[in-house]
Design a protein around this motif. Structure first.
Motif, mmCIF file in Angstrom:
data_model
loop_
_atom_site.group_PDB
_atom_site.id
_atom_site.type_symbol
_atom_site.label_atom_id
_atom_site.label_comp_id
_atom_site.label_asym_id
_atom_site.label_seq_id
_atom_site.Cartn_x
_atom_site.Cartn_y
_atom_site.Cartn_z
ATOM 1 N N GLN A 1 0.854 -0.716 0.254
ATOM 2 C CA GLN A 1 -0.225 -0.100 -0.103
ATOM 3 C C GLN A 1 1.094 1.249 0.345
ATOM 4 O OE1 GLN A 1 -3.148 -0.419 0.086
ATOM 5 N NE2 GLN A 1 -2.781 -2.456 -0.201
ATOM 6 N N LYS A 2 0.506 1.908 -0.300
ATOM 7 C CA LYS A 2 1.339 3.952 -0.091
ATOM 8 C C LYS A 2 1.288 3.879 1.329
ATOM 9 C CE LYS A 2 0.124 8.452 -0.566
ATOM 10 N NZ LYS A 2 -0.896 9.689 -0.541
ATOM 11 N N GLY A 3 2.730 4.440 1.365
ATOM 12 C CA GLY A 3 3.433 4.377 2.553
ATOM 13 C C GLY A 3 3.554 3.326 3.149
ATOM 14 N N ASP A 4 3.760 2.263 2.475
ATOM 15 C CA ASP A 4 4.198 1.085 2.917
ATOM 16 C C ASP A 4 5.746 0.686 2.903
ATOM 17 O OD1 ASP A 4 2.069 -0.190 4.477
ATOM 18 O OD2 ASP A 4 1.889 -1.855 2.305
ATOM 19 N N ARG A 5 6.576 0.268 3.445
ATOM 20 C CA ARG A 5 8.096 0.423 3.692
ATOM 21 C C ARG A 5 8.221 -1.237 2.422
ATOM 22 N NH1 ARG A 5 5.206 2.808 6.961
ATOM 23 N NH2 ARG A 5 5.990 1.750 8.771
ATOM 24 N N VAL A 6 9.212 -0.365 1.585
ATOM 25 C CA VAL A 6 10.168 -1.767 0.648
ATOM 26 C C VAL A 6 11.154 -1.718 1.069
ATOM 27 C CG1 VAL A 6 9.952 -3.076 -1.497
ATOM 28 C CG2 VAL A 6 8.010 -2.004 -0.425
ATOM 29 N N GLY A 7 12.080 -2.734 1.552
ATOM 30 C CA GLY A 7 13.838 -2.531 1.811
ATOM 31 C C GLY A 7 14.099 -3.332 0.541
ATOM 32 N N MET A 8 15.380 -2.449 0.511
ATOM 33 C CA MET A 8 16.273 -3.010 -1.061
ATOM 34 C C MET A 8 17.140 -3.158 -0.137
ATOM 35 S SD MET A 8 15.771 -3.983 -4.229
ATOM 36 C CE MET A 8 17.154 -4.523 -4.802
ATOM 37 N N TRP A 9 18.327 -4.490 -0.253
ATOM 38 C CA TRP A 9 19.416 -4.900 0.149
ATOM 39 C C TRP A 9 20.072 -5.372 -0.681
ATOM 40 C CZ3 TRP A 9 20.675 -9.448 4.176
ATOM 41 C CH2 TRP A 9 21.659 -9.530 4.357
ATOM 42 N N SER A 10 21.373 -5.096 -1.870
ATOM 43 C CA SER A 10 22.114 -5.058 -2.595
ATOM 44 C C SER A 10 22.943 -4.934 -2.925
ATOM 45 C CB SER A 10 20.894 -5.669 -3.956
ATOM 46 O OG SER A 10 21.121 -6.174 -5.476
ATOM 47 N N PRO A 11 23.754 -5.442 -4.013
ATOM 48 C CA PRO A 11 24.659 -4.622 -4.372
ATOM 49 C C PRO A 11 24.300 -3.820 -5.871
ATOM 50 C CG PRO A 11 25.452 -6.837 -4.428
ATOM 51 C CD PRO A 11 24.458 -6.973 -3.832
ATOM 52 N N ASN A 12 24.820 -3.402 -6.963
ATOM 53 C CA ASN A 12 24.142 -2.690 -8.189
ATOM 54 C C ASN A 12 23.352 -4.027 -8.876
ATOM 55 O OD1 ASN A 12 24.761 -0.153 -6.871
ATOM 56 N ND2 ASN A 12 25.834 0.500 -8.058
ATOM 57 N N TYR A 13 22.673 -3.649 -9.356
ATOM 58 C CA TYR A 13 22.025 -4.782 -9.950
ATOM 59 C C TYR A 13 20.672 -3.660 -10.197
ATOM 60 C CZ TYR A 13 24.608 -9.039 -9.091
ATOM 61 O OH TYR A 13 25.590 -10.044 -8.745
ATOM 62 N N ALA A 14 20.197 -4.769 -11.992
ATOM 63 C CA ALA A 14 19.521 -4.003 -12.588
ATOM 64 C C ALA A 14 18.142 -3.312 -12.032
ATOM 65 C CB ALA A 14 18.573 -4.491 -14.005
ATOM 66 N N GLU A 15 17.979 -5.005 -11.096
ATOM 67 C CA GLU A 15 16.467 -4.925 -10.020
ATOM 68 C C GLU A 15 16.634 -4.081 -9.343
ATOM 69 O OE1 GLU A 15 17.320 -8.729 -11.983
ATOM 70 O OE2 GLU A 15 18.641 -7.406 -11.053
ATOM 71 N N LYS B 1 13.499 -3.681 11.479
ATOM 72 C CA LYS B 1 12.013 -3.336 12.695
ATOM 73 C C LYS B 1 12.263 -1.488 13.194
ATOM 74 C CE LYS B 1 13.366 -5.403 16.311
ATOM 75 N NZ LYS B 1 13.424 -6.367 18.308
ATOM 76 N N GLN B 2 13.574 -1.147 12.923
ATOM 77 C CA GLN B 2 12.810 0.906 12.591
ATOM 78 C C GLN B 2 12.421 0.694 11.531
ATOM 79 O OE1 GLN B 2 14.324 3.627 11.740
ATOM 80 N NE2 GLN B 2 13.376 4.870 13.082
ATOM 81 N N SER B 3 12.262 0.688 10.875
ATOM 82 C CA SER B 3 11.430 1.574 9.459
ATOM 83 C C SER B 3 10.002 0.503 9.668
ATOM 84 C CB SER B 3 11.928 1.350 8.099
ATOM 85 O OG SER B 3 12.371 -0.384 7.747
ATOM 86 N N GLY B 4 10.167 -0.882 9.825
ATOM 87 C CA GLY B 4 8.967 -1.632 10.116
ATOM 88 C C GLY B 4 8.555 -1.730 8.468
ATOM 89 N N CYS B 5 9.554 -2.278 7.441
ATOM 90 C CA CYS B 5 9.597 -3.170 6.299
ATOM 91 C C CYS B 5 8.791 -3.885 6.383
ATOM 92 C CB CYS B 5 10.759 -3.287 5.993
ATOM 93 S SG CYS B 5 11.851 -2.581 5.255
#
Length: 546
Positions: free
Chosen positions: A67-81, A113-117
């Motif tokens: 949903q709008k405002g939900d947190r989505v974490g991105m944990w990766s080196p530099n890939y197209a994704e 946890k802090q961001s509530g991903c």
């Protein structure tokens, strides 16, 4: 004398649109121009192809219930994704949480946890990083985390499949609810003390910072920007990706993590016109054994930023890599990130010896760290800035936000700077980095700049170590060029008569490399701890100071 306060010009209007709206405008203008090239993944897409992939990922996120405002974490080196997720989260109004790929379980758990991903997108592994194992270890402690997508597995196809039931109209309806001032990104700033803080940035702050950074580099749709700096930091995702998508330039991603040979190969093969890097990256490139054989004829500009830029390194980049219009940028994550930048039209002297002038629509001033009074031009003071680029605040941490941004909206950087009569800024050190030796204030940057001038020295980092007599003594960690040799006394002799006696390093440690963060910043805290142990200065370190 003039006060050290400056306002940028306002003739370039700011963008008042979301990242999704801006991307759509670029796709409409340049549908068939190259948007992204990723040699290490064999990916090459036009803007229309790139936008179609972004939309598929955006629908997948909606299909997974984001949903709008939900947190989505991105944990990766530099890939197209990484880039697809960056734009897809912006289109659906989710807040992307950038997680440093060097993080391990303790730091990962804190960020989630802090961001509530609600969702984490990552790889199952990369080199020595067993990402899946670390995620599984911390997942039971992260109650908000509902989905993990390992993009190097079938999970990625499953994410795309989840979006099949989401229509173009559904996505457009979601986009219509977004506002340019919405939070869109959380970036954890390295915690030199305590836990990292989540700088929260908006569409408006990062989009316009990218616009003005690209303007300083004189970008247009014909530019091809080589981006070896990490996406998880603003340098990669804002100054790199967003600047390209605003101007229709091509994002060229040479390697997942920095590799000087891969960068040089890519610049040459892809005819890149611009190259980014922190100073240590450029040091590695100009020191590469194949440098002299390379064709840099397409290269003209780029950005050196992220930490203080040695004057000698800048000159070599201009002379040896054909980057005649290279720029220096200065700022911090909390300012989206750039506050000042040199431009392609500035004199070489300004471009190698300053961090430029304040960006358009931005204010800056230098204040006495003790009194808060604005200093005069030519004097030293803490660099402060305010404007569209200042973060919304630290995520869920109003107390830390109030410490960083004063009641008048000024973001306090912690950096010491000077400003000349023409408004050009020079960063002279960190307030906390300052060495006080026998009552003398010594700024490491000044000594480092001098040590660079020795022909055998490739890089130098200066720290203060405890001393019972003087409170602190000066130590230099020095990296020599290939095949070079130098003794402590020879380097000290080089300093004598050229810099004040109290600035000459008492201790010199020759190294092959420095302890680094993933963004290429030198970890001086770690250097100091090791030096105290190696030199047997534990007793002096334990001495209490007033």
């Amino acid at each position: 004398m003039t006060a050290a306060i400056a306002k940028g010009p306002t003739d370039t209007p700011l963008l008042e649109e979301t990242i999704g709206e801006n991307l759509a405008a670029t796709v409409a203008r340049f549908p068939d121009r190259e948007a992204m090239v990723v040699p290490h993944q064999g990916i090459r897409q036009t803007w229309s192809e790139f936008a179609a992939t972004v939309d598929a990922v955006a629908k997948g996120l909606m299909g997974k219930g984001i949903q709008k405002g939900d947190r989505v974490g991105m944990w990766s080196p530099n890939y197209a994704e990484w880039t697809y997720v960056q734009y897809a989260t912006a289109k659906v109004g989710a807040i992307q949480v950038n997680i440093n790929p060097a993080y391990r379980t303790n730091e990962l758990e804190y960020a989630l946890k802090q961001s509530g991903c609600r969702m984490l997108v990552t790889r199952s592994e990369y080199l020595t990083s067993a990402y899946r194992d670390m995620v599984e270890e911390v997942r039971p402690n992260c109650p908000d985390l509902q989905d993990v997508v390992y993009f190097d597995t079938e999970d990625w196809a499953d994410l795309i499949d989840a979006g099949v039931s989401v229509s173009d109209a559904d996505l457009a309806e979601r986009e219509a609810t977004l506002d340019t001032n919405d939070a869109i990104n959380i970036q954890y700033t390295s915690g030199t003390t305590g836990f990292p803080k989540g700088a929260t940035l908006s569409h408006r702050s990062i989009l316009n910072d990218a616009l003005l950074v690209g303007q300083a580099c004189a970008y247009d749709e014909s530019d091809r920007v080589c981006i070896p700096v990490p996406f998880y930091h603003c340098f990669g995702m804002v100054m790199g990706n967003l600047a390209c998508s605003i101007y229709g330039a091509t994002m060229v991603i040479p390697c997942p993590t920095f590799d000087p040979e891969a960068v040089l190969d890519t610049v040459e093969a892809e005819r890149c016109t611009s190259l980014y890097g922190v100073p240590t990256m450029f040091v590695a490139e100009i020191g590469h054994e194949t440098l002299a054989t390379r064709d840099f004829s397409a290269l003209r500009t780029g950005i050196m930023a992220g930490s203080p830029c040695p004057i000698e390194v800048m000159r070599k980049v201009i002379d040896q890599m054909n980057m005649s219009e290279v720029t220096i940028a200065y700022g911090m994550t909390e300012t989206s990130p750039v506050s000042t930048q040199t431009s392609t039209t500035d004199s070489v002297e300004h471009r190698v010896s300053t961090v430029g002038r304040v960006l358009p629509h931005v204010e800056s001033k230098l204040v006495d760290p003790e009194t808060g009074e604005t200093v005069e031009r030519g004097g030293e003071g803490e660099y402060c800035t305010r404007g569209f680029h200042v973060m919304l605040g630290y995520w869920d941490d109003p107390a830390k936000t109030a410490e960083a941004i004063d009641e008048d909206g000024w973001m306090h950087s912690g950096d010491l700077a000077t400003m000349d009569e023409d408004g050009y800024v020079n960063i002279v050190g960190r307030i906390k980095d300052m060495i006080i030796r026998g009552g003398e204030n010594v700024y490491p940057r000044e000594i480092e700049e001098f040590l660079y001038t020795h022909p055998a020295v490739v890089d130098a980092q200066v720290i203060g170590v405890p001393d019972e007599k003087y409170g602190e003594e000066i130590m230099a960690w020095v990296q020599l060029g290939e095949g070079e040799s130098l003794a402590d006394d020879e380097l000290k002799d080089f300093c004598r008569g050229k810099i004040a006696h109290f600035k000459i390093p008492r201790y010199i440690h020759f190294v092959n490399e420095f302890p680094m963060t993933v963004t290429g910043k030198v970890r001086k805290v770690e250097m100091r701890e090791k030096s105290i142990a190696d030199l047997g200065l534990q007793e002096a370190a334990a001495t209490e100071m007033a």
